[in-house]
Write a protein that holds these residues in place. Structure first.
Motif, short mmCIF file in Angstrom:
data_model
loop_
_atom_site.label_atom_id
_atom_site.label_comp_id
_atom_site.label_asym_id
_atom_site.label_seq_id
_atom_site.Cartn_x
_atom_site.Cartn_y
_atom_site.Cartn_z
N UNK A 146 128.37 -22.00 24.77
CA UNK A 146 128.39 -23.29 24.55
C UNK A 146 129.36 -23.90 25.56
N UNK A 147 130.53 -23.18 25.42
CA UNK A 147 131.30 -24.02 26.53
C UNK A 147 131.33 -23.59 27.95
N UNK A 148 130.58 -22.47 28.17
CA UNK A 148 130.49 -22.11 29.67
C UNK A 148 129.14 -22.15 30.28
N UNK A 149 128.16 -21.32 29.54
CA UNK A 149 126.85 -21.30 29.98
C UNK A 149 126.03 -22.39 30.01
N UNK B 111 139.52 -17.83 40.37
CA UNK B 111 140.78 -17.28 41.11
C UNK B 111 142.19 -17.58 40.67
N UNK B 112 142.23 -18.94 40.51
CA UNK B 112 143.36 -19.56 39.60
C UNK B 112 143.43 -18.92 38.33
N UNK B 113 142.28 -19.10 37.45
CA UNK B 113 142.36 -18.57 36.21
C UNK B 113 142.59 -16.86 36.16
N UNK B 114 142.37 -16.27 36.99
CA UNK B 114 142.85 -14.79 37.18
C UNK B 114 144.24 -14.62 37.40
N UNK B 115 144.74 -15.67 38.03
CA UNK B 115 146.39 -15.44 38.38
C UNK B 115 147.03 -16.08 37.30
N UNK B 116 146.83 -17.28 36.78
CA UNK B 116 147.55 -17.81 35.70
C UNK B 116 147.41 -16.88 34.26
N UNK B 117 146.10 -16.58 33.84
CA UNK B 117 146.04 -16.07 32.58
C UNK B 117 145.97 -14.30 32.62
N UNK C 292 131.83 -29.25 35.54
CA UNK C 292 131.09 -27.97 35.51
C UNK C 292 131.45 -27.10 36.40
N UNK C 293 132.50 -27.28 37.20
CA UNK C 293 132.93 -26.02 37.97
C UNK C 293 133.96 -25.48 37.23
N UNK C 294 134.63 -26.13 36.36
CA UNK C 294 135.80 -25.42 35.31
C UNK C 294 134.89 -24.65 34.24
N UNK C 295 133.81 -25.26 33.71
CA UNK C 295 133.03 -24.48 32.68
C UNK C 295 132.42 -23.38 33.24
N UNK C 296 131.81 -23.29 34.50
CA UNK C 296 131.38 -22.30 34.90
C UNK C 296 132.18 -21.11 35.42
N UNK C 297 133.41 -21.66 35.99
CA UNK C 297 134.56 -20.71 36.24
C UNK C 297 134.77 -19.92 34.89
N UNK D 4 132.10 -15.12 42.39
CA UNK D 4 132.24 -16.58 42.53
C UNK D 4 132.09 -16.89 44.02
N UNK D 5 132.75 -16.05 44.81
CA UNK D 5 132.83 -16.46 46.41
C UNK D 5 131.58 -16.12 46.75
N UNK D 6 130.90 -14.94 46.71
CA UNK D 6 129.53 -14.69 47.13
C UNK D 6 128.31 -15.78 46.69
#
Length: 288
Positions: free
Chosen positions: A77-80, A111-117, A158-163, A243-245
């Motif tokens: 719901x919130x991502x896909x 990357x920010x999500x992985x760093x912060x959370x 959309x970039x945030x939900x996909x992240x 995400x980078x690839x």
């Protein structure tokens, strides 16, 4: 070929499939469809094929735990589903090229999500790769067309939900579920979500020419396969590298545009492709 190499290849193939979506969508729209209905059909038409794949060998079932269903509903719901909805809605306000460019800021949020959370520290090569890919994506933005804040906001969200979708799949227990089964439930819940939205907004369209239905089915099958490859990539090489690839997607869109839609190919486009390829090479080399 080792698992990481397979993961890299899977993500690049997935990105190539997603980059082909605009061409297939063009045929659907010309046949009487619209963005909302296409998003619904994208999630719906793949379901019977996924079900047959799950039942093929008789070992897999659709049974999942209650907690797993809650997590799948959350990410679907919130991502896909939200990502497709937000991105397709943004096309109503800004050019699709601009929307795609803004959407591909999402590797930064991963990357920010992985760093912060999750307190993960990205390596220097990985940071260099994401910077190169971001520069490359920005090169595809030609600055033409009317700029509307609503469209910018929708594509940015959309970039945030996909992240969120990318990181959550990796960090939750959902990656233990078989890829096909997970894709089935993601598409099922997203299809229900899109149907409700299209009925509320009165944008549901079913009266299309045969070519529209054929292209909608082709898009659904190919994107479903691409999602499966994307999930495998997350499991194999992690959310940040995936995400980078995946920035290989705008390269595919540009190539299709030049070869099939008579779009221009200038120095900025060349530099965009070059930057992204350099980022992909860096990730591929250091992952090996």
């Amino acid at each position: 070929m080792n698992t990481k190499s397979k993961g890299i290849l899977a993500v690049i193939v997935s990105a190539t499939i997603f980059g082909s979506m605009p061409l297939m969508a063009k045929f659907v729209y010309e046949s009487g469809g619209n963005a909302t209905s296409l998003a619904f059909l994208r999630f719906l038409l793949i379901l019977p094929f996924l079900y047959l794949l799950i039942k093929k060998d008789g070992k897999e079932t659709l049974k999942i735990e209650k907690e797993e269903f809650k997590k799948i509903t959350l990410v679907a719901t919130l991502g896909y589903g939200a990502t497709a909805l937000l991105l397709y809605l943004s096309y109503n306000y800004i050019p699709s090229g601009m929307a795609t460019t803004i959407h591909f800021i999402y590797p930064v949020f991963v990357i920010l999500g992985c760093i912060l959370f999750f307190k993960e520290k990205p390596s220097i090569p990985k940071l260099i790769a994401v910077i190169l890919c971001l520069f490359g994506v920005l090169m595809f933005f030609d600055g033409k067309g009317n700029t509307d804040f609503t469209g910018i906001f929708l594509s940015f969200m959309s970039s945030i939900t996909f992240a969120f979708y990318t990181v959550y799949l990796d960090k939750s227990d959902l990656k233990k579920i078989s890829t096909i089964k997970l894709t089935f439930y993601l598409c099922l819940i997203a299809a229900i979500m899109m149907l409700i939205f299209s009925l509320i907004t009165k944008t549901f369209v079913i009266n299309m020419k045969p070519l529209g239905w054929i292209m909608a089915l082709l898009l659904s099958l190919s994107v479903g396969f691409g999602v499966t490859l994307f999930q495998f990539g997350i499991k194999a090489i992690g959310p940040q590298n995936t995400s980078i690839l995946s920035t290989f997607e705008p390269i595919t869109s540009v190539i299709i545009g030049v070869l099939l839609l008579d779009e221009s190919f200038g120095i900025k486009t060349f530099l965009g492709i070059l930057f992204i390829l350099l980022g992909v090479i860096i990730i591929s080399f250091f992952e090996k």
